[in-house]
Design a protein around this motif. Sequence first.
Motif, PDB file in Angstrom:
ATOM      1  N   ASP A 184       0.329  -1.167   0.154  1.00 38.26           N
ATOM      2  CA  ASP A 184      -0.533   0.249  -0.215  1.00 38.26           C
ATOM      3  C   ASP A 184       0.974   1.390   0.171  1.00 38.26           C
ATOM      4  OD1 ASP A 184      -2.125  -1.197  -0.371  1.00 38.26           O
ATOM      5  OD2 ASP A 184      -2.364  -1.165   2.197  1.00 38.26           O
ATOM      6  N   LEU A 185       2.016   0.921   0.826  1.00 37.22           N
ATOM      7  CA  LEU A 185       2.575   2.340   0.971  1.00 37.22           C
ATOM      8  C   LEU A 185       3.213   2.532  -0.341  1.00 37.22           C
ATOM      9  CD1 LEU A 185       4.459   2.078   4.356  1.00 37.22           C
ATOM     10  CD2 LEU A 185       3.587   3.787   3.377  1.00 37.22           C
ATOM     11  N   ALA A 186       3.547   1.482  -1.353  1.00 41.59           N
ATOM     12  CA  ALA A 186       4.492   1.994  -2.557  1.00 41.59           C
ATOM     13  C   ALA A 186       3.616   2.476  -3.395  1.00 41.59           C
ATOM     14  CB  ALA A 186       4.848   0.091  -2.838  1.00 41.59           C
ATOM     15  N   ILE A 187       2.565   1.820  -3.289  1.00 38.68           N
ATOM     16  CA  ILE A 187       1.085   1.986  -4.678  1.00 38.68           C
ATOM     17  C   ILE A 187       0.681   4.052  -4.478  1.00 38.68           C
ATOM     18  CG2 ILE A 187      -1.516   2.289  -4.789  1.00 38.68           C
ATOM     19  CD1 ILE A 187      -0.843  -0.854  -4.360  1.00 38.68           C
ATOM     20  N   TYR A 188       0.655   4.069  -3.021  1.00 36.94           N
ATOM     21  CA  TYR A 188      -0.002   5.417  -2.584  1.00 36.94           C
ATOM     22  C   TYR A 188       1.302   6.636  -2.583  1.00 36.94           C
ATOM     23  CZ  TYR A 188      -3.887   2.966  -0.804  1.00 36.94           C
ATOM     24  OH  TYR A 188      -5.089   2.739  -1.326  1.00 36.94           O
ATOM     25  N   GLY A 189       2.706   5.818  -2.356  1.00 33.30           N
ATOM     26  CA  GLY A 189       3.565   6.808  -1.940  1.00 33.30           C
ATOM     27  C   GLY A 189       4.351   7.096  -3.521  1.00 33.30           C
ATOM     28  N   VAL A 238       8.764   3.959  -9.885  1.00 37.20           N
ATOM     29  CA  VAL A 238       9.062   3.821  -9.001  1.00 37.20           C
ATOM     30  C   VAL A 238       8.423   3.052  -7.342  1.00 37.20           C
ATOM     31  CG1 VAL A 238       7.731   5.978  -7.161  1.00 37.20           C
ATOM     32  CG2 VAL A 238       8.579   6.724  -9.720  1.00 37.20           C
ATOM     33  N   GLN A 239       6.696   2.499  -8.406  1.00 42.77           N
ATOM     34  CA  GLN A 239       6.128   1.757  -7.121  1.00 42.77           C
ATOM     35  C   GLN A 239       7.341   0.721  -6.641  1.00 42.77           C
ATOM     36  OE1 GLN A 239       2.236   0.546  -8.212  1.00 42.77           O
ATOM     37  NE2 GLN A 239       2.423  -1.057  -6.686  1.00 42.77           N
ATOM     38  N   ASN A 240       8.460  -0.301  -7.679  1.00 38.94           N
ATOM     39  CA  ASN A 240       8.396  -1.318  -7.324  1.00 38.94           C
ATOM     40  C   ASN A 240       9.917  -0.777  -6.360  1.00 38.94           C
ATOM     41  OD1 ASN A 240       6.708  -2.963  -8.951  1.00 38.94           O
ATOM     42  ND2 ASN A 240       7.995  -2.089 -10.896  1.00 38.94           N
ATOM     43  N   ALA A 241      10.660   0.396  -6.891  1.00 36.05           N
ATOM     44  CA  ALA A 241      11.746   1.173  -6.409  1.00 36.05           C
ATOM     45  C   ALA A 241      11.074   0.890  -5.007  1.00 36.05           C
ATOM     46  CB  ALA A 241      12.230   1.905  -6.778  1.00 36.05           C
ATOM     47  N   LEU A 242      10.870   2.071  -4.204  1.00 39.28           N
ATOM     48  CA  LEU A 242       9.825   2.244  -2.748  1.00 39.28           C
ATOM     49  C   LEU A 242       9.610   0.826  -2.004  1.00 39.28           C
ATOM     50  CD1 LEU A 242       9.146   3.878  -0.109  1.00 39.28           C
ATOM     51  CD2 LEU A 242       7.001   4.740  -1.757  1.00 39.28           C
TER      52      LEU A 242
END
Length: 374
Positions: A184-189, A238-242
């Motif tokens: 969730d953090l990666a999706i929204y972040g 970016v999502q994958n990196a986070l």
Amino acid sequence: MRHISALRLTDFRNYHSLDVTFGPEPVVLFGPNGAGKTNLLEALSFLSPGRGMRRAKIEDLAKRTINSQAVAWGINATLNNETKISIGQIPEYPRRRLVRLNGANATSTELAQEINLMWLTPVQDRLFTGPAGDRRKFLDRFVFAHVPGHGAISSRYEKARSERNRLLSDGVQDTRWFEALETDLAIYGSQIAEARAATLTALQAEISARDSVFPKAQISIEGHYETLSLKGMDTQGVQNALKEDLAKGRSLAQRAGRTLIGPHRSDLCVTHIAKSMPASDCSTGEQKALLIGLMLAQARTHNGPTIKSRKPILLLDEVAAHLDEGRRAALIEELLALETQVFMTGTDESLFKAFDGRSQNFEVKDGHVQSVNS
């Protein structure tokens, strides 16, 4: 022109009852300190999602008297004599508010699609020397003007971060819980980072394209994931990196008891171009001028090459007070050129003489508002 054509306040701050109408022209509110000028602007700021320009608690907004406090407060506004917005405290649940659009319950995203509000207040004069969190909120208000869902996405990110922090501080070891929250953090972040990067790009382009009496700023962001987006990485990348970074940094985060990476750690950086000087090192007057320049540039990006949004309504609290006469006149001409509704406050009507009949002037005194235009 989208504008606030009518405003009604009920038991809000120092207003027991107020009914006032406005045209699309700039609105000047003048009167002594404590009269209620800023309270009126604060009420207007609640027409956009969020906690208003003072970030006050819902239960603290109701009018107080010596012996009691009003049961609940209400704000009703009309846009262009047709669209009706109602914001009010729920008497049975004083920490909650109800938002209605044309008589029906509305979400914050639906509200943002109807009206775009931005503001400057004296508290923001310390923006460049204060904590990074204040600068993030300042930038996110700009983002929110162009991306109506940004507020909801940010709320979901903060909820996931709070839940992950609870796991970290409680010493929970179940990786499945962490993986779910980190997803969730990666999706929204990643969405937050992308929206900030797009806003920053459009804002810098607008600053570079125009000359103004207010100093030009070089803006950037100290944030790894916004930087990835600025360099061209797509949202999925970016999502994958986070997500990968959150998993790798989990043991360190467990020792700290909190989430150490993500867009909640980013910081807005502003430099006075002509002086090659960080805004935090500039004089108080220069910092104020930089802030005004950023606000004017942001107001013009609503129809830029990369961003389309509704033209903003500006709330400017005591902005003219610390400008010399020449800069006040220049500010007024730039505001008029924006062709949007502007609300400005000041203690003296003479501060706004450069409007020269092109504004609606109201005297504010003891919670009453009286038009002084002939």
